[in-house]
Motif scaffolding. Structure first.
Motif, PDB file in Angstrom:
ATOM      1  N   MET A 197       0.834  -1.219   0.000  1.00 24.38           N
ATOM      2  CA  MET A 197       0.000   0.000   0.000  1.00 24.38           C
ATOM      3  C   MET A 197       0.868   1.268   0.000  1.00 24.38           C
ATOM      4  SD  MET A 197      -3.526  -0.902   1.531  1.00 24.38           S
ATOM      5  CE  MET A 197      -3.941   0.642   0.919  1.00 24.38           C
ATOM      6  N   LYS A 198       2.184   1.065   0.024  1.00 24.57           N
ATOM      7  CA  LYS A 198       3.090   2.217   0.108  1.00 24.57           C
ATOM      8  C   LYS A 198       2.845   3.170  -1.062  1.00 24.57           C
ATOM      9  CE  LYS A 198       7.889   3.080   1.381  1.00 24.57           C
ATOM     10  NZ  LYS A 198       7.468   4.142   2.276  1.00 24.57           N
ATOM     11  N   ASN A 199       2.752   4.471  -0.712  1.00 26.48           N
ATOM     12  CA  ASN A 199       2.572   5.548  -1.689  1.00 26.48           C
ATOM     13  C   ASN A 199       1.222   5.573  -2.383  1.00 26.48           C
ATOM     14  OD1 ASN A 199       5.037   6.666  -1.096  1.00 26.48           O
ATOM     15  ND2 ASN A 199       6.088   5.313  -2.542  1.00 26.48           N
ATOM     16  N   LYS A 200       0.306   4.672  -2.003  1.00 29.58           N
ATOM     17  CA  LYS A 200      -1.076   4.813  -2.500  1.00 29.58           C
ATOM     18  C   LYS A 200      -1.671   6.049  -1.833  1.00 29.58           C
ATOM     19  CE  LYS A 200      -1.820   0.476  -4.300  1.00 29.58           C
ATOM     20  NZ  LYS A 200      -2.509  -0.042  -5.375  1.00 29.58           N
ATOM     21  N   ILE A 201      -2.721   6.593  -2.455  1.00 26.39           N
ATOM     22  CA  ILE A 201      -3.373   7.778  -1.883  1.00 26.39           C
ATOM     23  C   ILE A 201      -4.748   7.372  -1.377  1.00 26.39           C
ATOM     24  CG2 ILE A 201      -4.280  10.082  -2.405  1.00 26.39           C
ATOM     25  CD1 ILE A 201      -2.147  10.349  -4.552  1.00 26.39           C
ATOM     26  N   ALA A 202      -5.029   7.698  -0.118  1.00 27.81           N
ATOM     27  CA  ALA A 202      -6.345   7.388   0.460  1.00 27.81           C
ATOM     28  C   ALA A 202      -7.007   8.657   0.966  1.00 27.81           C
ATOM     29  CB  ALA A 202      -6.198   6.392   1.608  1.00 27.81           C
ATOM     30  N   LEU A 203      -8.288   8.803   0.683  1.00 33.23           N
ATOM     31  CA  LEU A 203      -9.081   9.899   1.245  1.00 33.23           C
ATOM     32  C   LEU A 203     -10.019   9.296   2.292  1.00 33.23           C
ATOM     33  CD1 LEU A 203     -10.736  12.888  -0.560  1.00 33.23           C
ATOM     34  CD2 LEU A 203     -12.044  11.563   1.104  1.00 33.23           C
ATOM     35  N   ILE A 204      -9.948   9.835   3.500  1.00 31.42           N
ATOM     36  CA  ILE A 204     -10.775   9.337   4.605  1.00 31.42           C
ATOM     37  C   ILE A 204     -11.679  10.464   5.076  1.00 31.42           C
ATOM     38  CG2 ILE A 204     -10.770   8.319   6.918  1.00 31.42           C
ATOM     39  CD1 ILE A 204      -7.829   7.540   6.453  1.00 31.42           C
ATOM     40  N   THR A 205     -12.990  10.234   5.065  1.00 37.35           N
ATOM     41  CA  THR A 205     -13.889  11.232   5.649  1.00 37.35           C
ATOM     42  C   THR A 205     -14.113  10.878   7.124  1.00 37.35           C
ATOM     43  OG1 THR A 205     -15.931  10.041   5.077  1.00 37.35           O
ATOM     44  CG2 THR A 205     -15.070  11.600   3.434  1.00 37.35           C
ATOM     45  N   GLY A 206     -14.446  11.909   7.906  1.00 40.19           N
ATOM     46  CA  GLY A 206     -14.655  11.670   9.343  1.00 40.19           C
ATOM     47  C   GLY A 206     -13.367  11.239  10.027  1.00 40.19           C
ATOM     48  N   ALA A 207     -12.260  11.883   9.616  1.00 40.84           N
ATOM     49  CA  ALA A 207     -10.952  11.482  10.162  1.00 40.84           C
ATOM     50  C   ALA A 207     -10.660  12.149  11.506  1.00 40.84           C
ATOM     51  CB  ALA A 207      -9.853  11.810   9.156  1.00 40.84           C
ATOM     52  N   THR A 208     -11.521  13.039  11.952  1.00 42.89           N
ATOM     53  CA  THR A 208     -11.214  13.813  13.168  1.00 42.89           C
ATOM     54  C   THR A 208     -11.434  13.024  14.451  1.00 42.89           C
ATOM     55  OG1 THR A 208     -13.460  14.684  13.181  1.00 42.89           O
ATOM     56  CG2 THR A 208     -11.785  16.025  12.079  1.00 42.89           C
ATOM     57  N   SER A 209     -11.961  11.819  14.349  1.00 41.90           N
ATOM     58  CA  SER A 209     -12.348  11.101  15.560  1.00 41.90           C
ATOM     59  C   SER A 209     -12.488   9.604  15.268  1.00 41.90           C
ATOM     60  CB  SER A 209     -13.696  11.676  16.022  1.00 41.90           C
ATOM     61  OG  SER A 209     -14.254  10.887  17.041  1.00 41.90           O
ATOM     62  N   GLY A 210     -12.484   8.817  16.339  1.00 41.67           N
ATOM     63  CA  GLY A 210     -12.931   7.426  16.292  1.00 41.67           C
ATOM     64  C   GLY A 210     -12.333   6.580  15.180  1.00 41.67           C
ATOM     65  N   ILE A 211     -13.215   5.925  14.441  1.00 46.16           N
ATOM     66  CA  ILE A 211     -12.794   4.947  13.421  1.00 46.16           C
ATOM     67  C   ILE A 211     -11.970   5.630  12.313  1.00 46.16           C
ATOM     68  CG2 ILE A 211     -13.657   3.357  11.638  1.00 46.16           C
ATOM     69  CD1 ILE A 211     -16.141   2.911  13.537  1.00 46.16           C
ATOM     70  N   GLY A 212     -12.375   6.816  11.925  1.00 45.41           N
ATOM     71  CA  GLY A 212     -11.668   7.537  10.861  1.00 45.41           C
ATOM     72  C   GLY A 212     -10.236   7.871  11.280  1.00 45.41           C
ATOM     73  N   TRP A 213     -10.110   8.368  12.503  1.00 45.36           N
ATOM     74  CA  TRP A 213      -8.776   8.708  13.050  1.00 45.36           C
ATOM     75  C   TRP A 213      -7.907   7.455  13.081  1.00 45.36           C
ATOM     76  CZ3 TRP A 213      -7.175  13.442  15.823  1.00 45.36           C
ATOM     77  CH2 TRP A 213      -5.939  13.321  16.434  1.00 45.36           C
ATOM     78  N   ALA A 214      -8.438   6.365  13.650  1.00 48.22           N
ATOM     79  CA  ALA A 214      -7.650   5.131  13.788  1.00 48.22           C
ATOM     80  C   ALA A 214      -7.286   4.560  12.415  1.00 48.22           C
ATOM     81  CB  ALA A 214      -8.437   4.098  14.594  1.00 48.22           C
ATOM     82  N   THR A 215      -8.184   4.697  11.451  1.00 44.25           N
ATOM     83  CA  THR A 215      -7.891   4.206  10.091  1.00 44.25           C
ATOM     84  C   THR A 215      -6.757   5.017   9.468  1.00 44.25           C
ATOM     85  OG1 THR A 215     -10.179   3.474   9.844  1.00 44.25           O
ATOM     86  CG2 THR A 215      -8.926   3.770   7.811  1.00 44.25           C
ATOM     87  N   ALA A 216      -6.775   6.320   9.721  1.00 38.56           N
ATOM     88  CA  ALA A 216      -5.687   7.171   9.217  1.00 38.56           C
ATOM     89  C   ALA A 216      -4.354   6.699   9.801  1.00 38.56           C
ATOM     90  CB  ALA A 216      -5.948   8.629   9.575  1.00 38.56           C
ATOM     91  N   GLU A 217      -4.357   6.412  11.103  1.00 39.31           N
ATOM     92  CA  GLU A 217      -3.103   5.959  11.729  1.00 39.31           C
ATOM     93  C   GLU A 217      -2.637   4.626  11.139  1.00 39.31           C
ATOM     94  OE1 GLU A 217      -3.013   7.946  16.117  1.00 39.31           O
ATOM     95  OE2 GLU A 217      -4.157   6.085  15.935  1.00 39.31           O
ATOM     96  N   ARG A 218      -3.603   3.723  10.945  1.00 35.86           N
ATOM     97  CA  ARG A 218      -3.259   2.384  10.428  1.00 35.86           C
ATOM     98  C   ARG A 218      -2.709   2.475   8.996  1.00 35.86           C
ATOM     99  NH1 ARG A 218      -1.128  -1.143   9.721  1.00 35.86           N
ATOM    100  NH2 ARG A 218      -1.442  -3.377   9.909  1.00 35.86           N
ATOM    101  N   LEU A 219      -3.355   3.289   8.171  1.00 38.43           N
ATOM    102  CA  LEU A 219      -2.899   3.422   6.776  1.00 38.43           C
ATOM    103  C   LEU A 219      -1.558   4.148   6.713  1.00 38.43           C
ATOM    104  CD1 LEU A 219      -6.283   4.284   4.958  1.00 38.43           C
ATOM    105  CD2 LEU A 219      -5.041   2.116   4.877  1.00 38.43           C
ATOM    106  N   ALA A 220      -1.380   5.132   7.596  1.00 38.11           N
ATOM    107  CA  ALA A 220      -0.100   5.874   7.608  1.00 38.11           C
ATOM    108  C   ALA A 220       1.046   4.922   7.935  1.00 38.11           C
ATOM    109  CB  ALA A 220      -0.152   7.017   8.615  1.00 38.11           C
TER     110      ALA A 220
END
Ligand code: NDP
Ligand code: 8X3
Length: 250
Positions: free
Chosen positions: A1-24
């Protein structure tokens, strides 16, 4: 998944935040969306790299399209869209529920998710590749008392996902949904308009899922080989049998 681009909505909290961390952690480049800019900035610091931050309300059709359009060209070729923004508002029978709560749920959870999809899609269609993961809910599979409109909104996400998968199938764009049960996040505080004890009680004795556990499942859906689609994934705390049968610790 390196260098792929992901757009996450609702990233300010909860599942969205944790998904951002996991993908990062997996080296994914992130476009982080939400209404609370200060939270997006805090998340950007936490994940590092150079994420793009987009502040908009998914209910605002024009703002959704403007936000996606404002991305630098190099960021427009989004590989993964995680349609996560959404909330419940209120827990009331139809006869006494507030119309404002209904509007917030239908406009945000359903129409907002559709607008974001429509705004991101042209780039995936042109590239003939990409993946969309929608946040449904166990509430979209079964209805529970006083949840008719929230449950309807998530049932709509389920059916929109299925239709989208059909429409995008000839293009090789993958579409799936994840349907969690109880996850302890800001979700119930929002539902009960800041009533913290009532919100905490939702998760009492249930060993609720964490946002990180759901993020791991989303990551799994995202990292399977391109020839594989995880179309529909229900994830529950073990103490939860369905949307309304729970085995709470006394
Ligand atoms: P949170 O309340 O912690 O997070 C909700 C996120 O959605 C926030 O980042 C919020 O950002 C964003 N959001 C809400 N409304 C809007 C809007 N109109 N425009 C833009 N962003 C919006 O809840 P969760 O992390 O638990 O929920 C994430 C998703 O998972 C939701 O779709 C929810 O329905 C679903 N879900 C949750 C479950 C649970 O038990 N918690 C179980 C099953 C599904 P901001 O306020 O900054 O805009
Ligand atoms: C969130 C799960 O059961 O609180 O979609 O509606 S529930």
């Amino acid at each position: 998944m390196k260098n792929k681009i992901a757009l996450i909505t609702g990233a300010t909290s909860g599942i969205g935040w944790a998904t951002a961390e996991r993908l990062a952690e997996a080296g994914v480049q992130l476009i982080l969306c939400g209404r609370r800019t200060e939270k997006l900035e805090a998340l950007a610091k936490a994940v590092g790299g150079n994420p793009q931050l987009l502040t908009f309300d998914v209910r605002d059709k024009a703002a959704v399209f403007q936000a996606v359009d404002s991305l630098p060209n190099a960021w427009k070729s989004i590989d993964l869209l995680v349609n996560n923004a959404g909330n419940a508002h209120g827990l009331d029978p139809v006869q006494t529920a507030s119309l404002e709560d209904w509007d917030a749920m239908i406009d945000g959870n359903v129409k907002g998710l559709m607008y974001v999809t429509k705004a991101v899609l042209p780039h995936m269609v042109a590239a003939k590749k990409g993946q969309i993961i929608n946040l449904g809910s166990i509430a979209g599979k079964e209805v529970y008392p006083n949840g008719s409109v929230y449950c309807s909104s998530k049932a709509a996400v389920d059916f929109f996902t299925r239709g989208l998968r059909i429409d995008l199938n000839p293009l090789g764009i993958r579409v799936g949904a994840i349907h969690p049960g109880l996850v302890e996040t800001e979700f119930s505080e929002v539902r009960f308009k800041g009533a913290q004890t009532r919100a905490k009680n939702v998760y009492e004795g249930i060993e609720a899922l964490t946002a990180e556990e759901v993020a791991d499942a989303i990551f799994y859906m995202a990292q399977v080989p391109e020839k594989v689609t995880i179309a529909d994934l229900v994830i529950l705390p073990t103490r939860q049998a369905n949307a309304y049968v729970n085995n709470r610790m006394k």
